[in-house]
Each structure stands twice: as structure tokens, then as C-alpha cells.
Design a protein around this motif. Sequence first.
Motif, short mmCIF file in Angstrom:
data_model
loop_
_atom_site.label_atom_id
_atom_site.label_comp_id
_atom_site.label_asym_id
_atom_site.label_seq_id
_atom_site.Cartn_x
_atom_site.Cartn_y
_atom_site.Cartn_z
N UNK A 119 -1.90 11.56 -9.59
CA UNK A 119 -2.60 10.34 -9.21
C UNK A 119 -3.77 10.72 -8.31
N UNK A 120 -4.87 9.99 -8.44
CA UNK A 120 -5.95 10.10 -7.46
C UNK A 120 -5.76 8.96 -6.47
N UNK A 121 -5.71 9.27 -5.19
CA UNK A 121 -5.48 8.23 -4.19
C UNK A 121 -6.75 7.43 -3.94
N UNK A 122 -6.67 6.14 -4.24
CA UNK A 122 -7.76 5.21 -4.00
C UNK A 122 -7.19 4.05 -3.19
N UNK A 123 -7.51 3.96 -1.90
CA UNK A 123 -6.93 2.92 -1.05
C UNK A 123 -7.08 1.50 -1.61
N UNK A 124 -8.18 1.21 -2.32
CA UNK A 124 -8.36 -0.13 -2.89
C UNK A 124 -7.29 -0.46 -3.93
N UNK A 125 -6.70 0.57 -4.54
CA UNK A 125 -5.68 0.35 -5.57
C UNK A 125 -4.31 0.03 -4.98
N UNK A 126 -4.15 0.18 -3.67
CA UNK A 126 -2.89 -0.14 -2.99
C UNK A 126 -1.69 0.51 -3.69
N UNK A 127 -1.78 1.80 -3.96
CA UNK A 127 -0.75 2.52 -4.69
C UNK A 127 0.50 2.72 -3.83
N UNK A 128 1.65 2.52 -4.46
CA UNK A 128 2.91 2.71 -3.74
C UNK A 128 4.05 3.02 -4.70
N UNK A 129 5.07 3.64 -4.13
CA UNK A 129 6.30 3.94 -4.85
C UNK A 129 7.39 3.04 -4.30
N UNK A 130 8.20 2.47 -5.19
CA UNK A 130 9.36 1.66 -4.80
C UNK A 130 10.62 2.41 -5.20
N UNK A 131 11.47 2.68 -4.23
CA UNK A 131 12.78 3.30 -4.47
C UNK A 131 13.82 2.36 -3.88
N UNK A 132 14.58 1.71 -4.74
CA UNK A 132 15.54 0.73 -4.23
C UNK A 132 14.79 -0.38 -3.52
N UNK A 133 15.15 -0.65 -2.28
CA UNK A 133 14.50 -1.70 -1.50
C UNK A 133 13.38 -1.16 -0.60
N UNK A 134 13.11 0.13 -0.67
CA UNK A 134 12.08 0.76 0.16
C UNK A 134 10.78 0.91 -0.63
N UNK A 135 9.65 0.74 0.08
CA UNK A 135 8.33 0.95 -0.51
C UNK A 135 7.58 1.96 0.33
N UNK A 136 6.82 2.83 -0.34
CA UNK A 136 6.07 3.89 0.34
C UNK A 136 4.63 3.83 -0.15
N UNK A 137 3.73 3.40 0.72
CA UNK A 137 2.33 3.28 0.39
C UNK A 137 1.66 4.65 0.48
N UNK A 138 0.98 5.06 -0.59
CA UNK A 138 0.36 6.39 -0.63
C UNK A 138 -0.57 6.63 0.56
#
Length: 165
Positions: A119-138
Motif C-alpha cells: 500500500x502507498x500511505x495517503x492520509x486523505x484515503x484514511x487507510x486502516x486495518x480492522x482486526x476484531x473490534x480494534x482499528x489501526x489507522x496507517x
Amino acid sequence: MKKARRRYPALLLSILLVLGVLIYPVRVLELCDVEKTEKLLLPLWGSDSFSYEFLHSVQKTPVRENFIIQEDNRLLLVSTWYYSLGVGLPFLPEEGSFINDNGVFKLTGIDREFEYINFGLMPLAQQQIHCGKQSYSFDHYFSSGAIIRLEASTYTPWQLLVNSL
């Protein structure tokens, strides 16, 4: 003397239990930049699924790609959910089964396999991973513009502990 003998089996059992917990295999999502200067380890603790979410570059609406980690740690894209139709969003029958679930467009049965995903990190894209109930913003873990590699691995709790130090 009898009291001391009773403690040894309990002590041995406790030691074996601790050792077992420290070497038990755990699925982990590894995200790291190409220079490997920034790294994020996300233990899944018994789960084999996660989601990647981002804002679509043209539609500016959320897209969620849902993955399952296979036995060989390969990533299997199983479905995509999005909230608008338009340019760049899948809808053709050969891309999977398409349904409109009260305004959430779901494409299922995709079954696309990956060894890793960059992935290329682009803050405008608000990229994140969801694992169970947790979210991790790139952008909380990586620098803007970074190329991030996502792959699945197997770690022991001991290895996770050592890597977090």
C-alpha cells in the motif's frame, strides 16, 4: 516433608503451562515500510480474518476489503463492501456475487489470493486495518508517502514480546 512433595507437581504444571503459553503459535498481521524502519505487529489471537478500509479516490466513500488468512499465511480476499456505485468500483458478474444490502453494495465470492499486499500511505484515503473490534489507522504508525507491506506470519507470544521491546 509430605507438603513439599505436593508442591512439586503443581510447580511443574505451572512451569509447563507458562512455557506452553509462550510457544503457542499466534497469527499476526505484519505491516512494515520498505526500509523496515517502521513496523506494526497485529496479533489476531485466534481469528483468521481482518479488513482493510479506505476512502475511494474518486467516489470519496468508504470501501472495505475483507480477508481471511489461509493455513499457509497467504491472504485471501473474500469480499468487498462499498457505499456508492461508479468509476473504479466493481460490479460485473465475473468479479463475484453482487448484492445491494440496504445501500451497502457487497461483492462476495471474490477468492483472490495474495502472498502480501503493498500500500502507498495517503492520509486523505484514511487507510486502516480492522482486526476484531480494534482499528489501526496507517497514519498513526507510518510516515505519509510510505510504501507499506502487509503480510501474515506466525509468531509465538514470546517472539511478540521480544519484538515489542
